[in-house]
Motif scaffolding. Structure first.
Motif, PDB file in Angstrom:
ATOM      1  N   HIS A 120      23.209 -19.289  12.123  1.00  0.00           N
ATOM      2  CA  HIS A 120      24.621 -19.645  12.301  1.00  0.00           C
ATOM      3  C   HIS A 120      25.184 -19.137  13.634  1.00  0.00           C
ATOM      4  CE1 HIS A 120      24.233 -20.708   8.108  1.00  0.00           C
ATOM      5  NE2 HIS A 120      24.014 -19.436   7.778  1.00  0.00           N
ATOM      6  N   VAL A 121      24.327 -19.148  14.648  1.00  0.00           N
ATOM      7  CA  VAL A 121      24.759 -18.804  16.004  1.00  0.00           C
ATOM      8  C   VAL A 121      24.198 -19.865  16.948  1.00  0.00           C
ATOM      9  CG1 VAL A 121      24.892 -16.322  15.567  1.00  0.00           C
ATOM     10  CG2 VAL A 121      22.745 -17.314  16.359  1.00  0.00           C
ATOM     11  N   SER A 122      24.548 -19.766  18.220  1.00  0.00           N
ATOM     12  CA  SER A 122      24.035 -20.728  19.193  1.00  0.00           C
ATOM     13  C   SER A 122      22.526 -20.561  19.377  1.00  0.00           C
ATOM     14  CB  SER A 122      24.736 -20.541  20.538  1.00  0.00           C
ATOM     15  OG  SER A 122      24.363 -19.303  21.120  1.00  0.00           O
ATOM     16  N   LEU A 123      21.892 -21.605  19.903  1.00  0.00           N
ATOM     17  CA  LEU A 123      20.450 -21.540  20.143  1.00  0.00           C
ATOM     18  C   LEU A 123      20.106 -20.380  21.077  1.00  0.00           C
ATOM     19  CD1 LEU A 123      18.019 -24.432  20.756  1.00  0.00           C
ATOM     20  CD2 LEU A 123      18.105 -22.597  22.427  1.00  0.00           C
ATOM     21  N   HIS A 124      20.904 -20.209  22.135  1.00  0.00           N
ATOM     22  CA  HIS A 124      20.650 -19.127  23.092  1.00  0.00           C
ATOM     23  C   HIS A 124      20.717 -17.762  22.414  1.00  0.00           C
ATOM     24  CE1 HIS A 124      21.378 -22.396  25.914  1.00  0.00           C
ATOM     25  NE2 HIS A 124      20.860 -21.643  26.868  1.00  0.00           N
ATOM     26  N   GLU A 125      21.701 -17.577  21.536  1.00  0.00           N
ATOM     27  CA  GLU A 125      21.845 -16.297  20.858  1.00  0.00           C
ATOM     28  C   GLU A 125      20.731 -16.091  19.832  1.00  0.00           C
ATOM     29  OE1 GLU A 125      23.256 -12.583  19.761  1.00  0.00           O
ATOM     30  OE2 GLU A 125      23.616 -13.823  21.536  1.00  0.00           O
ATOM     31  N   SER A 126      20.310 -17.167  19.179  1.00  0.00           N
ATOM     32  CA  SER A 126      19.256 -17.076  18.179  1.00  0.00           C
ATOM     33  C   SER A 126      17.941 -16.600  18.782  1.00  0.00           C
ATOM     34  CB  SER A 126      19.057 -18.436  17.503  1.00  0.00           C
ATOM     35  OG  SER A 126      18.072 -18.367  16.497  1.00  0.00           O
ATOM     36  N   PHE A 127      17.635 -17.064  20.012  1.00  0.00           N
ATOM     37  CA  PHE A 127      16.369 -16.719  20.656  1.00  0.00           C
ATOM     38  C   PHE A 127      16.504 -15.567  21.656  1.00  0.00           C
ATOM     39  CE2 PHE A 127      15.197 -20.847  19.005  1.00  0.00           C
ATOM     40  CZ  PHE A 127      13.844 -20.717  18.733  1.00  0.00           C
ATOM     41  N   ARG A 128      17.706 -15.030  21.832  1.00  0.00           N
ATOM     42  CA  ARG A 128      17.921 -14.007  22.862  1.00  0.00           C
ATOM     43  C   ARG A 128      17.044 -12.784  22.634  1.00  0.00           C
ATOM     44  NH1 ARG A 128      21.018  -9.543  23.130  1.00  0.00           N
ATOM     45  NH2 ARG A 128      22.026 -10.028  21.139  1.00  0.00           N
ATOM     46  N   ILE A 129      17.101 -12.185  21.457  1.00  0.00           N
ATOM     47  CA  ILE A 129      16.315 -10.979  21.182  1.00  0.00           C
ATOM     48  C   ILE A 129      14.815 -11.279  21.124  1.00  0.00           C
ATOM     49  CG2 ILE A 129      15.842  -9.175  19.469  1.00  0.00           C
ATOM     50  CD1 ILE A 129      18.826  -9.088  18.875  1.00  0.00           C
ATOM     51  N   PRO A 130      14.380 -12.327  20.412  1.00  0.00           N
ATOM     52  CA  PRO A 130      12.938 -12.633  20.429  1.00  0.00           C
ATOM     53  C   PRO A 130      12.380 -12.824  21.828  1.00  0.00           C
ATOM     54  CG  PRO A 130      14.012 -13.859  18.686  1.00  0.00           C
ATOM     55  CD  PRO A 130      15.101 -13.209  19.486  1.00  0.00           C
ATOM     56  N   PHE A 131      13.115 -13.534  22.690  1.00  0.00           N
ATOM     57  CA  PHE A 131      12.615 -13.775  24.043  1.00  0.00           C
ATOM     58  C   PHE A 131      12.657 -12.509  24.889  1.00  0.00           C
ATOM     59  CE2 PHE A 131      13.222 -18.670  24.351  1.00  0.00           C
ATOM     60  CZ  PHE A 131      12.271 -18.812  23.356  1.00  0.00           C
ATOM     61  N   ARG A 132      13.651 -11.638  24.648  1.00  0.00           N
ATOM     62  CA  ARG A 132      13.689 -10.355  25.367  1.00  0.00           C
ATOM     63  C   ARG A 132      12.453  -9.538  25.066  1.00  0.00           C
ATOM     64  NH1 ARG A 132      14.435  -5.393  23.865  1.00  0.00           N
ATOM     65  NH2 ARG A 132      15.193  -5.903  21.773  1.00  0.00           N
ATOM     66  N   ILE A 133      11.991  -9.611  23.824  1.00  0.00           N
ATOM     67  CA  ILE A 133      10.813  -8.849  23.415  1.00  0.00           C
ATOM     68  C   ILE A 133       9.525  -9.530  23.872  1.00  0.00           C
ATOM     69  CG2 ILE A 133       9.479  -8.078  21.401  1.00  0.00           C
ATOM     70  CD1 ILE A 133      12.247  -7.864  19.942  1.00  0.00           C
ATOM     71  N   LEU A 134       9.429 -10.837  23.707  1.00  0.00           N
ATOM     72  CA  LEU A 134       8.151 -11.530  23.863  1.00  0.00           C
ATOM     73  C   LEU A 134       7.817 -11.975  25.284  1.00  0.00           C
ATOM     74  CD1 LEU A 134       8.181 -13.784  20.661  1.00  0.00           C
ATOM     75  CD2 LEU A 134       7.091 -11.553  20.995  1.00  0.00           C
ATOM     76  N   ILE A 135       8.798 -12.424  26.050  1.00  0.00           N
ATOM     77  CA  ILE A 135       8.481 -12.967  27.374  1.00  0.00           C
ATOM     78  C   ILE A 135       7.770 -11.952  28.280  1.00  0.00           C
ATOM     79  CG2 ILE A 135       9.472 -13.896  29.503  1.00  0.00           C
ATOM     80  CD1 ILE A 135      11.464 -15.447  27.849  1.00  0.00           C
ATOM     81  N   PRO A 136       8.155 -10.675  28.300  1.00  0.00           N
ATOM     82  CA  PRO A 136       7.385  -9.719  29.123  1.00  0.00           C
ATOM     83  C   PRO A 136       5.908  -9.625  28.733  1.00  0.00           C
ATOM     84  CG  PRO A 136       9.513  -8.793  28.553  1.00  0.00           C
ATOM     85  CD  PRO A 136       9.374 -10.043  27.740  1.00  0.00           C
TER      86      PRO A 136
END
Length: 230
Positions: A116-132
């Motif tokens: 129930h949040v925007s797509l950017h907010e939904s993936f913000r934490i996962p991508f912060r962790i995973l992209i590095p």
């Protein structure tokens, strides 16, 4: 195969290590693999050992396991917990001498996606962790229910030195962020079409691409044979 496990707050590591090693010694478990599952919200670490039983364990084997387990907690597990701040399962192999294979670590991150949040907010934490970690990720797994993505999971294969480099300096370049965001947009759109979804997406050299498999629709045809009137 024999398994042994324990669960505790990760801060109580010294007492936990000695107690866990004592259980291994009592049951004569020749450890071949250890798994450390950290649950971030509960701040709880579950330690499991997998191996075979033997008549007796040598003092040298137990000393090696105890010493390396202590170093693993301090140099790998604690930095992961404090800086990544995510659920994870760390798996490390152990040789016949009790030496930990720190050049072949496997880490599985399992991250809930906000609802129930925007797509950017939904993936913000996962991508912060995973992209590095993207260059060390072999695959991503996405699961969803009710036309929404719920969980993203990633398997990382990495050595200790590279792991510590990523933790100390978690770089996520603009190009990687853009490419992963494009993937998230496509994956979210596809999930909207399905009541439930469970897919595995390979990752190559840090790049992930959503590829929609060709759907084959089975046609069901019935033939109604009418009896001829006499």
């Amino acid at each position: 195969m024999v398994k042994e496990s324990s669960s505790n707050s990760y801060y109580d590591q010294e007492g936990e290590i000695s107690q866990f090693c004592e259980r291994i010694r009592e049951k004569n478990i020749l450890a071949r693999e250890m798994e450390f599952e950290y649950k971030w919200r509960a701040n709880n670490l579950i330690t499991r050992v997998d191996g075979t039983t033997t008549l007796a364990l040598t003092p040298a084997f137990m000393d090696s396991v105890s010493q390396q387990l202590d170093l693993l907690y301090k140099e790998v597990i604690t930095p992961l917990i404090e800086r990544v701040q995510s659920n994870f399962v760390l798996t490390v192999k152990i040789d016949a001498l009790g030496h930990f294979s720190l050049d072949d670590l496997k880490i599985t991150f399992k991250i809930d996606l906000k609802q129930h949040v925007s797509l950017h907010e939904s993936f913000r934490i996962p991508f912060r962790i995973l992209i590095p970690f993207s260059e060390y990720i072999d695959y991503l797994s996405l699961r969803g229910q009710g036309h929404n993505l719920k969980v993203i999971e990633a398997e990382v294969n990495i050595n200790k030195l590279d792991l510590l480099d990523v933790i100390d300096c978690p770089i996520a370049g603009p190009k990687a962020k853009e490419q992963w965001l494009a993937f998230a947009i496509e994956a979210t759109a596809e999930a909207k079409k399905e009541h439930s979804i469970n897919v595995i997406i390979p990752v190559s050299e840090g790049e992930v691409t959503w590829e929609i498999p060709h759907r084959r629709r089975m046609q069901h045809v019935e033939f109604l044979h009418k009896k001829k009137k006499k």
